[in-house]
Design a protein around this motif. Sequence first.
Motif, PDB file in Angstrom:
ATOM      1  N   ARG A 183       7.548   1.125   6.550  1.00  0.00           N
ATOM      2  CA  ARG A 183       7.375   1.319   5.110  1.00  0.00           C
ATOM      3  C   ARG A 183       8.737   1.604   4.484  1.00  0.00           C
ATOM      4  O   ARG A 183       9.434   2.525   4.904  1.00  0.00           O
ATOM      5  CB  ARG A 183       6.404   2.462   4.842  1.00  0.00           C
ATOM      6  CG  ARG A 183       4.985   2.167   5.324  1.00  0.00           C
ATOM      7  CD  ARG A 183       4.099   3.385   5.278  1.00  0.00           C
ATOM      8  NE  ARG A 183       2.722   3.059   5.637  1.00  0.00           N
ATOM      9  CZ  ARG A 183       1.773   3.958   5.800  1.00  0.00           C
ATOM     10  NH1 ARG A 183       2.042   5.239   5.661  1.00  0.00           N
ATOM     11  NH2 ARG A 183       0.540   3.576   6.117  1.00  0.00           N
ATOM     12  N   ASN A 196       3.587  -0.794   2.188  1.00  0.00           N
ATOM     13  CA  ASN A 196       5.046  -0.711   2.169  1.00  0.00           C
ATOM     14  C   ASN A 196       5.559   0.600   1.593  1.00  0.00           C
ATOM     15  O   ASN A 196       6.744   0.738   1.303  1.00  0.00           O
ATOM     16  CB  ASN A 196       5.621  -1.885   1.354  1.00  0.00           C
ATOM     17  CG  ASN A 196       7.107  -2.091   1.577  1.00  0.00           C
ATOM     18  OD1 ASN A 196       7.607  -1.933   2.694  1.00  0.00           O
ATOM     19  ND2 ASN A 196       7.836  -2.404   0.518  1.00  0.00           N
ATOM     20  N   LYS A 254       5.727   5.030   1.532  1.00  0.00           N
ATOM     21  CA  LYS A 254       5.682   6.232   2.369  1.00  0.00           C
ATOM     22  C   LYS A 254       4.808   7.331   1.779  1.00  0.00           C
ATOM     23  O   LYS A 254       4.304   8.184   2.505  1.00  0.00           O
ATOM     24  CB  LYS A 254       7.103   6.770   2.570  1.00  0.00           C
ATOM     25  CG  LYS A 254       8.047   5.796   3.247  1.00  0.00           C
ATOM     26  CD  LYS A 254       9.471   6.332   3.276  1.00  0.00           C
ATOM     27  CE  LYS A 254      10.442   5.304   3.859  1.00  0.00           C
ATOM     28  NZ  LYS A 254      11.852   5.781   3.809  1.00  0.00           N
TER      29      LYS A 254
END
Length: 329
Positions: A157, A212, A214
């Motif tokens: 990510r 993608n 966090k």
Amino acid sequence: MSYNICIYYKLEPEEDKFFKNDYIVRRFLRRLLGRQKIGGIGRVYLNLLKSLKELNIQFSINKPFHKLEKNDIPIVLGRGKHCLKGYNQPNKIIAGIALMTHPSEWPDLCKEYPVVKYLQHSKWANEVYVKYYGNQICDTWFSGIDIEKWKPASSERKIDFLIYQKFHWDIEKKTEELLTPIISKLKENNYSFDIIKYGNYKEKDYFKKLSNTKALLFFSEHESQGFACCEAMSMNIPVLAWEQGLCLDPNRFRWNDPIIPASSVPFFSEVCGMTFKDSADFNDVLPKFINKIKIDKFQPREFIKKHLSLKKSGLRLIEIIETVYNEYY
């Protein structure tokens, strides 16, 4: 089981805009162009079917009211009074989630129809209805999250935050006083971010962005469940959520219910993430949130698996159904 589950799902009829029956054309074009979106109540309905299938429980969908048999238990989801139009059967009804926005819009529901359970997803939303329908009728039932569909991404990510913006009211003011200062703070700390706005995306786009990112930065005035937030948590994404604590719907004054305690993350704990009240509080909470991510303090997917899976949602509904069946049949 000696009862039969009959699911009803009905939305408000579309109205003509330009010429007679043009709603049929508009609906066809939306499907043709891939613009047919699944709303919150639609997701509740689809996930309910998944929950029952996972438990291998048989059910029927939109069975004509006049064909209901003695042991049939109707579960009515949808939006608007038309959902029960024409119902004149003795079978006790489990209804809820979104037949109306506030019980003051249908205070005599349980007198007009044999509704013995009215469901809301979360405790704060349920309390709103208790004032009208009482504790015996009002109950909570959460919609399950498809944890096999919303799984953590296998790839790295790269984006620090996905900002989820769901402002319904005073959008310009909230953007200026809340969102803009927070974005400035992210930029000041060199955090990368992306933005997605409620109502302006397809589910596959949201999934791609979550894969993608966090962390989720969640902005919503209030949620009865909060599918988008729960789906992110199912992908094991920690959430930093704006939680101001009240229902901000301007219709609350018309409902004669001006102060309604509410939550933007009604299904949440310290393993899911953190919350903040305003932009100033965000500045204090952000470094603590980041630090907890670094030391792996958050496990939101475990929370979803433990409390909000499709199976657990189905089992909770069966518990409610059996209560109704044992009491009234």
